[in-house]
Scaffold this motif. Structure first.
Motif, PDB file in Angstrom:
ATOM      1  N   ASP A 788      35.161  44.229  36.553  1.00 48.72           N
ATOM      2  CA  ASP A 788      36.475  43.599  36.533  1.00 48.72           C
ATOM      3  C   ASP A 788      36.318  42.110  36.826  1.00 48.72           C
ATOM      4  N   TRP A 789      37.426  41.363  36.746  1.00 50.53           N
ATOM      5  CA  TRP A 789      37.313  39.920  36.902  1.00 50.53           C
ATOM      6  C   TRP A 789      36.811  39.504  38.283  1.00 50.53           C
ATOM      7  N   ARG A 792      33.106  39.766  38.214  1.00 53.25           N
ATOM      8  CA  ARG A 792      32.479  38.761  37.347  1.00 53.25           C
ATOM      9  C   ARG A 792      32.523  37.379  38.012  1.00 53.25           C
ATOM     10  N   TYR A 793      33.643  37.078  38.638  1.00 53.23           N
ATOM     11  CA  TYR A 793      33.764  35.783  39.315  1.00 53.23           C
ATOM     12  C   TYR A 793      32.735  35.678  40.441  1.00 53.23           C
ATOM     13  N   ASP A 923      37.872  38.265  27.290  1.00 57.49           N
ATOM     14  CA  ASP A 923      37.534  39.682  27.121  1.00 57.49           C
ATOM     15  C   ASP A 923      38.795  40.536  27.293  1.00 57.49           C
ATOM     16  N   ARG A 925      39.083  43.495  27.948  1.00 60.62           N
ATOM     17  CA  ARG A 925      38.951  44.506  28.996  1.00 60.62           C
ATOM     18  C   ARG A 925      39.391  43.983  30.363  1.00 60.62           C
ATOM     19  N   LEU A 926      39.633  42.675  30.471  1.00 62.44           N
ATOM     20  CA  LEU A 926      40.021  42.087  31.747  1.00 62.44           C
ATOM     21  C   LEU A 926      41.525  42.179  31.950  1.00 62.44           C
ATOM     22  N   ASP A 927      41.927  42.384  33.194  1.00 63.48           N
ATOM     23  CA  ASP A 927      43.337  42.478  33.544  1.00 63.48           C
ATOM     24  C   ASP A 927      44.004  41.118  33.341  1.00 63.48           C
ATOM     25  N   LYS A 931      44.534  35.929  34.405  1.00 66.71           N
ATOM     26  CA  LYS A 931      44.385  35.006  33.281  1.00 66.71           C
ATOM     27  C   LYS A 931      44.189  33.564  33.724  1.00 66.71           C
ATOM     28  N   THR A 934      40.733  33.072  35.054  1.00 66.99           N
ATOM     29  CA  THR A 934      39.780  33.212  33.955  1.00 66.99           C
ATOM     30  C   THR A 934      39.735  31.937  33.119  1.00 66.99           C
TER      31      THR A 934
END
Length: 997
Positions: A788-789, A792-793, A923, A925-927, A931, A934
């Motif tokens: 999830d984001w 990834r972050y 992506d 797939r990201l919530d 945004k 991201t």
């Protein structure tokens, strides 16, 4: 260099320098301290009488004494030797712009007493700014832009006597802006933009600089309010305070800047109304206060100024746009999107001014589109999406040959589109989505040779799609869903070799699919659902290798499903409710396609709902036959496994009997295991990976812990899977030196090297074990959705901190040279470690700049542009590669994919942002709730992959920017700078107003 040593050097050159004067000797010695790969200094010949004929050297009228030294853009590298250059008694001008001058700027630069102009911008200088610079009595021009200076600006900089220009843009300066700068009353230009200063206020003392003409403090981490004292700068022409955290209202004192040409306050947190009295700004040409929290109405007095550019987008302005805006004779840019403006646009907007860019999207404007927008024939962008505009498109816009982007979607426009609009020769984006347009696509579309995106969905268009559509060789997307198009698809449509999306679902199309669709090599999405298309699905559809979305449902297709569909990697497939028959290809009988074939009574296969009512006895016979074959195969397999086990055990025991005394162990941490415990587990059962330089094993120790062992061999070959370009032969000396360096590294985000074991023919590196494998394997596999984001972050920050340690905290600095997602390993909590930077990948920068490599090292899609053709290595190469990793995290895509064609991920992201917006990049797939964060991280990735190395931020700054994303709740969206200033990328938000600058 001491005087005796220097004299000794002169004696050594005596045969060549007997005729060269004193200034020439100093310059020639300066040349010898530099690396000159392009032979730019080849004319510096010691046999000359004077250096006045040398490249970049100018002398006084007597042609004996050097006054100017200009070696800009010569690709030289090495230190700035003030001890030599400052001995030139009349040297007043030095420019070494855009080279690789490195190390620190020495304190003895203060001995250059004649120096008036010093330009060392776009180099690799590090360390603190010398406090002695202010001792130069005649210095008027100081430009240190684009280096890696760190620490605070010295307070002594407030004691310059004659300084007129100081530019410290794009460094790593910290601290706050010193108030002492307000003492340099001779200053005409002060530019400190794009530095990671500590949060601080604008010193009110800046208002004492009454000769100041340019004040650029962009992205300086400024907080607080704008001081009233700035109104004292009566000569100021350019005020730029953008990209900070300033709040409060815009002070009314700024209306006293009667000489100001442009004011840029965008991307802050300013509030309140625009100050009264702006009619005093009689010289104002540009006002950009976008992306703040300004309220109220747009004052009429503002519109009476000689404005050329007015940007007030993404604020909270209300009311109607003043009619007087149409009377501004010089207005060429008007951007007001993202406000709450209402009413009609002035009917004569564009009649009196050469409009080029108009963006009023996402407001509540209504009424018709003014017919005068392109009266001067210069309109390039017309963006009016998400409003309440009605009526028809003026016919005059069909003659506006200068248009490049037209976005009129999500309004209430109606009527037929003028024929001229279809054929505008320079338009690459034509978007008319979600209106009530009628009529057909005109044959004049043949003239739209630059058209790339044609978006016509959700209208009332009808008629046949003309043959001329096939003439648009640059067309990448054609979306015309939810209309009334009829007839067959034109045969010419197969000529669209660049086509990536064809979406015409929910129309009345008939006929068969055209022949020759194998030419759609770049087609990613084909959606013709809910039409009246008949005939067979052509076999050649299986040759569309990048197709991943195929929907032909609710048509009248018949016949068999082509077996070639099995070869495609389809994320979505829907052939439901047709008249298909025959056997379903076996590889399509997957659970993910369980609803893809409904409503085809004649279709049979191994999916529930297909072939219902067939003879169950015949099926049972097949089942018994398969069971018998399975039982026999199982018996054979068991016997084979037992035989292999005994053979393998004997072989393993024999290996363990080998004399282990030949192994040499070098440990870098306190070990709880011996080399025997490692060597005994290096068998195929424990292998977890292989690459160009050897194999990797997982070894579980007797204490229950696990380690990863990389087994290296002397000869190394290219790794086809990883795409690595170079893994050189591992020499003993190089291996020992680099392992010694790696063994000293201690950082939580760099994989730990426990020890190494060596023999003459084999070398083992023992690392800590990472249970979640590499980022690349996880992100680009079916498990990528698990990242999830927030995860990834965290990975991005961890990896950035590891690289920052290598670049800034290791002495000498370590350049990884192969940063990529597969070299970022993840522990059990998804903490990231940078790995695989040993063995021919640790590179020390030499005393003369970046080290040159004999061949390219790195992986496809990650290699910095300049590295590919110069083979020169420095930290900026790693920063580019890390930027690609960030783009991978945001997009979920690999650095190189067939869908990109000849582009790589960086070029694909920039192009897609410009043409489709950020929603098509992130992506899916990201919530969506992440945004904003991201988009900020995406922007950091784009800055890291800037084509020019000097414009890429240092890793220390990348870490800081990433950390700010996690803590900053304010909206921070970069915007394009004007008039040639340095700028980061500008990208669309969700509403797609902008483009990559």
């Amino acid at each position: 260099m001491s005087i005796p040593l220097f004299l000794l050097f002169l004696f050594s050159l005596l045969p060549f320098t007997l005729s060269l004067n004193q200034d020439g000797l100093y310059l020639y010695h300066f040349k010898l301290s530099l690396d000159d790969p392009d032979s730019s200094l080849s004319s510096w010949n010691p046999r000359h009488l004077t250096p006045c004929s040398w490249a970049g050297v100018s002398c006084d009228s007597s042609n004996t004494s050097v006054t100017h030294l200009d070696l800009s853009n010569t690709n030289i590298a090495g230190p700035f030797s003030a001890s030599l250059l400052c001995r030139l008694p009349n040297l007043s001008f030095i420019s070494l712009f855009n080279n690789s001058i490195n190390h620190t700027l020495p304190l003895d630069i203060s001995s250059c007493h004649s120096l008036i102009h010093l330009d060392l911008s776009q180099n690799l200088l590090t360390g603190s700014l010398p406090h002695t610079l202010s001792l130069l009595p005649n210095l008027k021009y100081l430009d240190l832009t684009g280096n890696n200076f760190s620490g605070p600006i010295p307070d002594s900089f407030g004691s310059f006597q004659k300084l007129e220009v100081i530019s410290l843009v794009y460094n790593l300066l910290e601290g706050t802006i010193p108030a002492s700068l307000g003492n340099v009353t001779t200053l005409k230009m002060l530019n400190l933009s794009y530095n990671p200063f500590f949060p601080g206020r604008i010193p009110p003392e800046i208002g004492n600089l009454t000769n100041l003409e340019v004040l650029w403090l962009t992205q300086c981490n400024l907080v607080g309010t704008i001081p009233d004292s700035l109104g004292n700068l009566k000569k100021l022409k350019d005020l730029d305070l953008a990209f900070n955290n300033l709040y409060g209202s815009i002070p009314s004192s700024l209306t006293e800047l009667t000489s100001v040409n442009q004011i840029e306050l965008y991307n802050n947190s300013l509030s309140g109304e625009l100050p009264r009295g702006m009619s005093n700004l009689t010289a104002l040409r540009l006002l950009d206060a976008s992306m703040n929290h300004l309220t109220g109405t747009i004052p009429d007095e503002l519109c009476r100024l000689p404005l050329e550019s007015l940007n007030l987008y993404e604020n909270r302005f209300e009311g109607e746009l003043p009619e007087s805006i149409a009377n501004s004779p010089n207005l060429y840019e008007l951007r007001l999107f993202g406000n709450r403006l209402t009413g009609k646009l002035p009917a004569n907007l564009g009649k009196n001014s050469p409009l080029r860019w108009l963006d009023v999207s996402t407001n509540q404007f209504w009424g018709g589109i003014p017919a005068s927008l392109c009266d001067h024939g210069q309109l390039e962008e017309l963006l009016m999406i998400h409003n309440l505009f009605s009526g028809e498109i003026p016919a005059s816009l069909g003659m506006c040959q200068s248009l490049t982007r037209v976005r009129l979607g999500f309004n209430r426009l109606s009527g037929e589109v003028p024929a001229g609009i279809w054929g505008l020769p320079h338009v690459y984006l034509l978007e008319l989505v979600d209106n009530s347009f009628s009529g057909s696509i005109s044959r004049t579309i043949a003239g739209a040779g630059n058209l790339s995106l044609l978006i016509l969905s959700k209208n009332n268009f009808s008629g046949m799609i003309p043959d001329e559509i096939g003439w648009l060789e640059n067309l990448e997307a054609f979306s015309g869903s939810d209309n009334n198009f009829s007839g067959s698809l034109p045969d010419s449509i197969v000529n669209l070799g660049q086509l990536g999306t064809l979406d015409l679902h929910n129309n009345k199309l008939s006929g068969e699919l055209p022949k020759g669709i194998r030419t759609w090599r770049k087609l990613n999405e084909l959606n013709l659902a809910n039409n009246e298309i008949h005939g067979k699905i052509p076999d050649e559809i299986g040759s569309l290798s990048v197709l991943n979305f195929l929907d032909l449902s609710q048509n009248q297709l018949y016949g068999k499903i082509p077996r070639g569909l099995q070869n495609l990697k389809l994320n979505q497939l829907n052939l439901s409710y047709n008249r298909l028959s025959g056997q379903l290809p076996s590889l399509l009988a997957k659970n993910m396609y369980r609803t893809s074939f409904l409503g085809n009574p004649g279709l049979c296969g191994d999916l529930k709902g297909l072939c219902d009512g067939r003879d169950e006895e015949k099926t049972a016979g097949y089942v018994w036959l398969l069971r018998a074959i399975f039982i026999i195969a199982t018996l054979v397999f068991v016997v084979g496994v037992v035989w292999f086990y005994f053979k393998y055990r004997n072989f393993k025991n024999a290996r363990r009997a080998i004399d282990k005394s030949k192994w040499t162990l070098m440990s870098f941490h306190k070990l709880g295991f011996s080399e025997d415990e490692i060597l005994n587990c290096l068998d195929d059962d424990n292998e977890i990976g292989s690459g160009s330089s050897g194999k990797v094993y997982k070894v579980v120790l007797s204490n229950g812990e696990a380690v990863a062992v990389k087994k290296l061999w002397g000869g190394v070959v290219k790794d086809v899977e990883s795409g690595d370009y170079e893994k050189g032969y591992v020499q003993d000396n190089a291996f020992d030196a680099e392992v010694e360096t790696l063994g000293k590294i201690r950082h939580k985000n760099i994989v730990k090297l426990w020890c190494c074991c060596t023999t003459r023919d084999c070398k083992l590196l023992v690392y800590e074990y990472m249970p979640n494998g590499s980022l690349g394997d996880l992100l680009h596999s079916s498990k990528g959705g698990l990242l999830d984001w927030p995860t990834r972050y965290k990975i991005a920050v961890d990896a950035a901190e590891g690289l920052s340690y290598l670049h800034h905290d290791c002495v000498p600095a370590i350049v990884h040279r192969d940063v990529k997602s597969s070299n970022i390993l993840l522990d059990g909590d998804f903490g990231a470690r940078v790995a695989d930077f040993g063995v021919a990948k640790v590179v020390e920068t030499t005393a003369k700049g970046a080290k040159s490599m004999s061949v390219i090292a790195g992986s496809c899609g990650y290699i910095a542009p300049e590295y590919a053709y110069t083979l020169r290595v420095n930290e900026k190469s790693d920063i580019y590669s890390f930027g690609v990793v960030i783009l991978e995290l945001v997009t979920g895509r690999r650095p190189v994919e067939p869908e990109f064609g000849e582009k790589d991920l960086v070029k694909w992201v920039c192009t897609t942002l410009d043409q489709k917006g950020v929603d098509h990049v992130v992506d899916s797939r990201l919530d969506s709730c992440f945004k904003e964060e991201t988009c900020k991280v995406l922007n950091i990735g784009l800055m890291c992959t800037c084509p020019l190395p000097i414009n890429r931020p240092a890793m220390r700054r990348v870490v800081k920017m990433l950390q700010e994303v996690g803590t900053d709740n304010n909206q921070t969206k970069p915007a394009a700078k004007k008039n040639g200033k340095l700028s980061p990328y500008y990208y669309d938000d969700g509403s797609d107003h902008g483009s990559v600058a």
